[in-house]
Each structure stands twice: as C-alpha cells, then as structure tokens.
Write an enzyme that holds these catalytic residues in place. Sequence first.
Site, PDB file in Angstrom:
ATOM      1  N   THR A  21      33.896  46.272  42.083  1.00 22.94           N
ATOM      2  CA  THR A  21      32.569  46.869  41.968  1.00 22.94           C
ATOM      3  C   THR A  21      31.632  46.391  43.064  1.00 22.94           C
ATOM      4  O   THR A  21      30.787  47.147  43.554  1.00 22.94           O
ATOM      5  CB  THR A  21      31.955  46.537  40.594  1.00 22.94           C
ATOM      6  OG1 THR A  21      32.810  47.049  39.569  1.00 22.94           O
ATOM      7  CG2 THR A  21      30.570  47.133  40.432  1.00 22.94           C
ATOM      8  N   SER A  78      39.766  45.838  40.420  1.00 24.12           N
ATOM      9  CA  SER A  78      40.581  44.715  39.940  1.00 24.12           C
ATOM     10  C   SER A  78      41.420  45.057  38.725  1.00 24.12           C
ATOM     11  O   SER A  78      42.293  44.286  38.336  1.00 24.12           O
ATOM     12  CB  SER A  78      39.708  43.483  39.667  1.00 24.12           C
ATOM     13  OG  SER A  78      38.907  43.654  38.527  1.00 24.12           O
ATOM     14  N   THR A 107      35.457  42.481  38.690  1.00 23.42           N
ATOM     15  CA  THR A 107      35.216  41.592  37.549  1.00 23.42           C
ATOM     16  C   THR A 107      36.236  41.745  36.422  1.00 23.42           C
ATOM     17  O   THR A 107      36.361  40.857  35.588  1.00 23.42           O
ATOM     18  CB  THR A 107      33.808  41.827  36.978  1.00 23.42           C
ATOM     19  OG1 THR A 107      33.689  43.187  36.546  1.00 23.42           O
ATOM     20  CG2 THR A 107      32.744  41.505  38.004  1.00 23.42           C
ATOM     21  N   ASP A 108      36.970  42.856  36.390  1.00 24.19           N
ATOM     22  CA  ASP A 108      37.886  43.095  35.265  1.00 24.19           C
ATOM     23  C   ASP A 108      38.933  41.992  35.117  1.00 24.19           C
ATOM     24  O   ASP A 108      39.261  41.584  34.003  1.00 24.19           O
ATOM     25  CB  ASP A 108      38.590  44.450  35.428  1.00 24.19           C
ATOM     26  CG  ASP A 108      37.685  45.627  35.122  1.00 24.19           C
ATOM     27  OD1 ASP A 108      36.510  45.394  34.765  1.00 24.19           O
ATOM     28  OD2 ASP A 108      38.146  46.773  35.243  1.00 24.19           O
ATOM     29  N   LYS A 144      35.278  37.072  31.087  1.00 27.35           N
ATOM     30  CA  LYS A 144      34.352  38.203  30.999  1.00 27.35           C
ATOM     31  C   LYS A 144      34.167  38.544  29.523  1.00 27.35           C
ATOM     32  O   LYS A 144      35.135  38.786  28.807  1.00 27.35           O
ATOM     33  CB  LYS A 144      34.907  39.399  31.775  1.00 27.35           C
ATOM     34  CG  LYS A 144      33.932  40.567  31.884  1.00 27.35           C
ATOM     35  CD  LYS A 144      34.499  41.675  32.777  1.00 27.35           C
ATOM     36  CE  LYS A 144      33.478  42.802  32.922  1.00 27.35           C
ATOM     37  NZ  LYS A 144      33.959  43.881  33.810  1.00 27.35           N
TER      38      LYS A 144
END
Length: 348
Positions: A32, A78, A111-112, A184
């Site tokens: 992102t 990701s 971030t995943d 996360k």
Amino acid sequence: MRLLKRAFVIMVLGASMLVAKPTIYILATGGTIAGSGDSALSGSYTSGTVTVDKLIAAVPEINEIATIKGEQIAQIGSQAMNDEVWLKLADRVNALLNDGGVDGIVITHGTDTMEESAYFLNLVTKSKKPVVLVGAMRSGTSMSADGPLNIYNAVNVAMDKASAGKGVLVVMNDKIHAAREVTKTATTAVDTFKSPNTGNIGTVNYGIVNYYLQPTRKHTVSSDFSVKGLKELPRVDVIFGHTNQTADFVETAIEKGAKGIVLAGVGNGNPYPSVEEALIKAAAQGIVVVRTSRTGSGSTSVGAEVDDAKYGFVTSDNLNAAKARVLLQLALTKTNEPSKIQKFYKEY
C-alpha cells in the site's frame, strides 16, 4: 595568536563538514505504501505501482539526514508475499549489512504480511545493524496518506545507534515494535499494528526516537538459522480451528506433502476431536504438529487439555499462528524432532 585562533576555527569547521551522513538503503517490495488510486477519498487502489525512486523523492527530508540509496526487490501487494521473495530479500539484506559502508536498512512492505516478513528476517539476518520494516495503511494518493511520515520515521530509527542489536523492527504510526511481537490487528485503521503480549518497545515522533523495552528472545546474530544457499523453504500449512470442524484440511495437507502443520486452535490451542485424531496420525507419520491459538494473545500451554507429550505435539509459546509457521519452516531446515523444535519455540 589571532591567526592561530582563525586556523583552529577553520580546522574545526572543516572536520565537522567531513563527518559523513549515515548511509541507509531503502529496499522496496511494493504494498500500500507504494500504491495509487483514482481518488483521494476512496479506499480502492492498486498496490506496488510506485517505484522506490519515487518513494524516496516523495520524502525529500530523508536526504538531509542520511545518504539514501534505493533498490526494488519486488513490486507486489504483500498478500502475494512468498518464499522466493523472502529468500531474495534475506540474501540482499545480509550482503548489504556485511558492507562496512552501510549503516542500516529500511524495507518498504505491504501491511498484510509485514509481521511474517519481519519475523522471518529477525531469524535469518546476520548483523546487529538496524533493519526496519515500514508500510502504510493509506495509499500515496489518499487524503492524509501516512506513508511519507512513516518512511521519515523509519529512516530515523534505522540511523539511530540505539536501534542496533534490537533485532528487526517495525515502524508504523509513531510506534517501534519488535518483529517477534508485532501483529496487524485491524483491517484499515492506521493504528492497526500492535504488540499484544508486550507492547511496543519504543516510539518515534517526527524523527525523535525513544526506546523503553529490549527484546529478550534470540534473533539475528544469536540465531541458529541461516538461509544461505537455500532455494526453498519446507511446506508448512496453517489449519484454523472452529466448531463442528472436519479433518479434511489436515488430511489434504498430509496428502500434499506438508512437512509441518500449525493449528490455530480454539481457546488454549485446542483442536476439534476429529481434527485432533487427524493431527495424531500426522505426527505419527513424522509431520511436525504445532499448536497455537486463534485468540490473538497469550501462551499456548503445554499439556493443559491436550496430551502433547503422548502425541508428540509442539506448542508455540505465545507466537500467533502466522509466526509459528515462520519459525517452523526454519526449524525444519535443522531438524524434524519435536523435542528439539519445542526448544526453538522457547528460545525464539
């Protein structure tokens, strides 16, 4: 005397000008933070469209504090992160950090799966120099994009001498997290990254770095793991526990050649009865079974409701399922003996 004073001042000024800025490499993988969309008011965007040179150009302030060099390692969201990119990234990180002219590394990442990549690198990086993963929850074209400040903060953390020896770090939303602890926790919130069991180890506010905690588990230079020469990692599958579960996914994992299975069990890492039977069979066939919990925090107890010693199961300590999988992949490059792998979960 006046001439001597002038000469002294010139020497001091000259020496200060010769002090080199730290050299920080930014390795880009996509995500992102490198995404773009059609509207500043839409959550729709495409990951990984912005190249590393444009990411660096978007934060010109980092060139004032460091000598910045950039490389594009991958250009993916990701959710598509894979072993091939991990191994490529690890090799490049180790090569750069063995160069005396490199002071630290910042890795831009989606971030995943950032927490998994961070923990993987935490186990295979062979240097005390700072390695910092950073991302964004809003694309660069979004209103109030968080990427530029996150990058600025990440570079400051990578430059800071206090960051050395702390293992791989994650910098997001003004917080500094240890790779082992961070996860996360929300789908879109900018404060999604948290360390549920320990809390963040430090903060970084507009480049001002402060540390309050120190990681204690083995990592980087104290790690037994190395990916040097590896072309692939062992297959490890994660099975998510739930009510009325069938053993189908465990049986499929066995059929497809999994070397390890991680159960994200209910409560204290508990399996549904039919799943437990299938896992017992898997362990009897030499497949390493690791129990962890789907709850999101807390340790999975050894032998509480499941007879781990009898069945040859391993428990993950307080690692979540995603990170338990990473450690098992690397552990299987060393051994498939459950007792030895259990020791790894206590040490790492």
